[in-house]
Design a protein around this motif. Structure first.
Motif, short mmCIF file in Angstrom:
data_model
loop_
_atom_site.label_atom_id
_atom_site.label_comp_id
_atom_site.label_asym_id
_atom_site.label_seq_id
_atom_site.Cartn_x
_atom_site.Cartn_y
_atom_site.Cartn_z
N VAL A 1 0.81 -1.10 -0.09
CA VAL A 1 -0.07 0.05 0.09
C VAL A 1 0.81 1.23 0.10
O VAL A 1 2.03 1.08 0.68
N LYS A 2 0.33 2.28 -0.57
CA LYS A 2 0.97 3.40 -0.67
C LYS A 2 0.04 4.68 0.10
O LYS A 2 -0.81 4.85 -0.19
N VAL A 3 0.69 4.95 1.21
CA VAL A 3 0.20 6.08 2.04
C VAL A 3 0.80 7.37 1.98
O VAL A 3 2.03 7.50 2.12
N VAL A 4 -0.11 8.37 1.75
CA VAL A 4 0.39 9.82 1.47
C VAL A 4 -0.19 10.86 2.35
O VAL A 4 -1.16 10.61 2.96
N THR A 5 0.54 11.91 2.56
CA THR A 5 0.01 12.95 3.53
C THR A 5 0.67 14.20 3.16
O THR A 5 1.73 14.08 1.97
N TYR A 6 0.31 15.46 3.67
CA TYR A 6 1.05 16.54 3.49
C TYR A 6 1.88 16.81 4.91
O TYR A 6 1.53 16.56 5.88
N THR A 7 2.55 17.96 4.53
CA THR A 7 3.56 18.44 5.75
C THR A 7 2.95 19.57 6.59
O THR A 7 3.77 19.78 7.82
N GLU A 8 2.13 20.33 6.27
CA GLU A 8 1.84 21.46 6.84
C GLU A 8 1.40 21.27 8.43
O GLU A 8 1.64 22.39 9.16
N ARG A 9 0.63 20.21 8.49
CA ARG A 9 0.13 20.08 9.94
C ARG A 9 1.20 19.38 10.62
O ARG A 9 1.42 18.06 10.13
N PRO A 10 1.55 19.64 11.85
CA PRO A 10 2.85 19.07 12.37
C PRO A 10 2.60 17.36 12.67
O PRO A 10 3.48 16.71 12.99
N GLY A 11 1.14 17.12 13.03
CA GLY A 11 0.99 15.68 13.31
C GLY A 11 1.36 14.65 12.23
O GLY A 11 1.42 13.42 12.52
#
Length: 521
Positions: free
Chosen positions: A363-373
């Motif tokens: 599985v490929k899990v993605v997210t963004y960086t602006e929120r610290p958690g």
């Protein structure tokens, strides 16, 4: 050493701002003693409450220049604000009584005529808001009474008028051609300047505010999207107030002389959207396995450092419409492996990963960086999934770049921190996330029963009956897992000890500046 580094970065940032030039006519110098310097978590790109692009949230909740007709209390129950009362006249008509004696920042009184003008302009400029209202038109009944006409029955009208994008502004906020120029609102602060190049906003006290005498004389707001930068600016003393530094820094910042940190829950949830267009993700057993593989308590304690809580259903338990019988999925790696095995995913070659038909489950899990958690949570979830035999690829980048990267559809799980109460009603979230044509249905979920129930629920006006109906829908999607709820969001507010009188608003988008705050010597 850390303070010196932080100050060095601030000086670089300041130099960059000067080099960029300034479009405002006002100085953002030291100002009066009661000046609050805010390190906002996003770059300020809009101050137009009706543009549908974040301007409403900023100018209403953070700059507190504008106000909405309807407010909400800590349980998300609707309460009076600029409107003192409202009633449904018939299926497509709502009547609102306005608060008398409210002045716009240009000194003119708020009347039904000016409110109708404002709502008409919002409906024209923000199609999304117009859709939420199902807006047809508004009319003046008398000086302090107006009626809003919808196209069909819409119980969401009062809740939508809590949405910051519906904040009321004076007609003079627009020029002769009809173009927006500046927000002339009714709030406790009024706009002094907005530098479009740097994103700096300066607001000053509105001594004529209907709600009382504001405690702040002036506020300077600058956006810093890096959580680490916000932490350094708080430590160096360059900002008086900011939110969401890296959570690993919260306890250290709280221990500094002259600085303290307060933690609060906000109407936002960390969730994994499951890409149901991917064959392995369309398998409910795989989704169940992933949910049971996630150590929610461990993530809250060791990744979020206590800034948040494990999530069960979609909604916070404090929300009056929440289905509080829905508890967080248990952390049970053995059960996760059992679900995988039921769908034929077992480790046949002893390499530590489950496989089927000669291929590993990846599985490929993605997210963004602006929120610290988000980035550290991404790594923790990846470790949890690997421990039950799922091969994981991770991707973490700035939100704008991630949107482009996700366009090819090759992602499996999208980790985000998403707001739950821009409109204080369960239909707003459940319809957007879980109907087949929902505007925020990132998962590609389609359940005819859910579609039918949400249509039925839209027409229920009695609140007890309405909330019970939507609790049943919440239970269905909790079991189907088109989204996997991980944790309810917490916000860490970092303030100098000289900041007094702050009261957190649990219904705000990220945070709301308290108009009665002040700065002591």
């Amino acid at each position: 050493m850390r303070k010196t580094c932080g100050l060095f970065i601030v000086l670089i940032l300041a130099a960059g701002m000067l080099a960029a030039g300034c479009t405002s006519t006002q100085s953002s110098g030291p100002g009066p003693e009661n000046t609050l310097v805010v390190g906002e978590m996003w770059r300020v790109s809009s101050i137009n409450p009706g543009d549908g692009h974040g301007g409403g949230t900023f100018i209403t909740e953070k700059a507190i220049v504008t106000e909405t007709l309807v407010g909400a209390d800590a349980n998300f129950t609707l309460v009076p604000n600029l409107a003192t009362a409202w009633r449904q006249i018939n299926d497509t008509t709502w009547e609102f009584d306005l608060r008398e004696g409210v002045l716009f920042h240009n000194g003119e009184e708020m009347t039904a005529e000016s409110v109708v003008f404002s709502l008409d302009r919002v409906a024209e400029s923000s199609p999304g808001t117009a859709t939420l209202l199902d807006y047809n038109s508004s009319e003046v009944v008398d000086r302090y009474t107006l009626r809003i006409h919808t196209n069909t029955l819409n119980p969401l009208v009062p809740g939508t008028l809590h949405y910051p994008d519906t904040a009321i502004i004076h007609p003079d906020s627009y020029d002769a051609s009809g173009a927006f120029t500046t927000p002339i609102g009714t709030g406790p602060m009024k706009l002094e300047s907005f530098n479009e190049q740097t994103g700096e906003v300066v607001v000053v006290k509105n001594s004529e505010w209907w709600g009382g005498e504001p405690g702040l004389d002036r506020m300077i707001i600058r956006g810093y999207e890096s959580p680490a930068t916000r932490a350094m600016l708080a430590e160096s003393g360059e900002v008086d107030f900011t939110v969401d530094p890296p959570y690993s820094e919260v306890d250290r910042l709280d221990a500094l002389d002259g600085v303290h940190v307060e933690k609060y829950n906000t109407p936002r949830i960390y969730k994994l959207d499951v890409n149901l267009n991917r064959p392995q993700m369309d398998d409910k057993n795989v989704r169940k396995a992933i949910s049971h593989a996630i150590d929610r308590d461990g993530i809250v304690d060791n990744v979020l450092y206590g800034v948040g809580s494990p999530a069960g259903g979609v909604f916070l338990p404090t929300m009056t419409w929440a289905n509080t019988t829905l508890k967080p999925y248990t952390y049970d790696p053995a059960l996760a492996k059992q679900y995988l095995a039921e769908s034929g995913w077992t480790d046949t070659d002893g390499d530590g990963y489950v496989d089927k038909d000669g291929k590993n489950l990846k599985v490929k899990v993605v997210t963004y960086t602006e929120r610290p958690g988000l980035p550290p949570m991404l790594e923790a979830i990846a470790a949890n999934l690997k421990s039950v035999g799922i091969e994981v690829e991770t991707l973490s980048m700035e939100n704008s770049a991630l949107t482009v990267a996700m366009a090819d559809g090759t992602w499996d799980l999208y980790l985000s921190a998403t707001n739950l109460a821009m409109v204080p009603d369960p239909e707003y979230v459940l319809k957007g996330w879980y109907t087949t044509t929902g505007s925020s249905n990132t998962a590609g979920y389609s359940n005819p029963e859910v579609d039918r129930m949400i249509i039925e629920g839209h027409n229920i006006s009695d609140l007890d009956e309405r909330y019970d109906h939507f609790r049943r829908i919440e239970a269905i999607v909790y079991d189907d897992l088109p989204t996997i709820n991980v944790a309810y969001y917490g916000v860490a507010v970092v303030m100098k000890d000289t900041v007094n009188g702050y009261k957190f608003d649990p219904t705000a988008h990220d945070y709301r500046i308290d108009p009665f705050m002040s700065i002591s010597a």
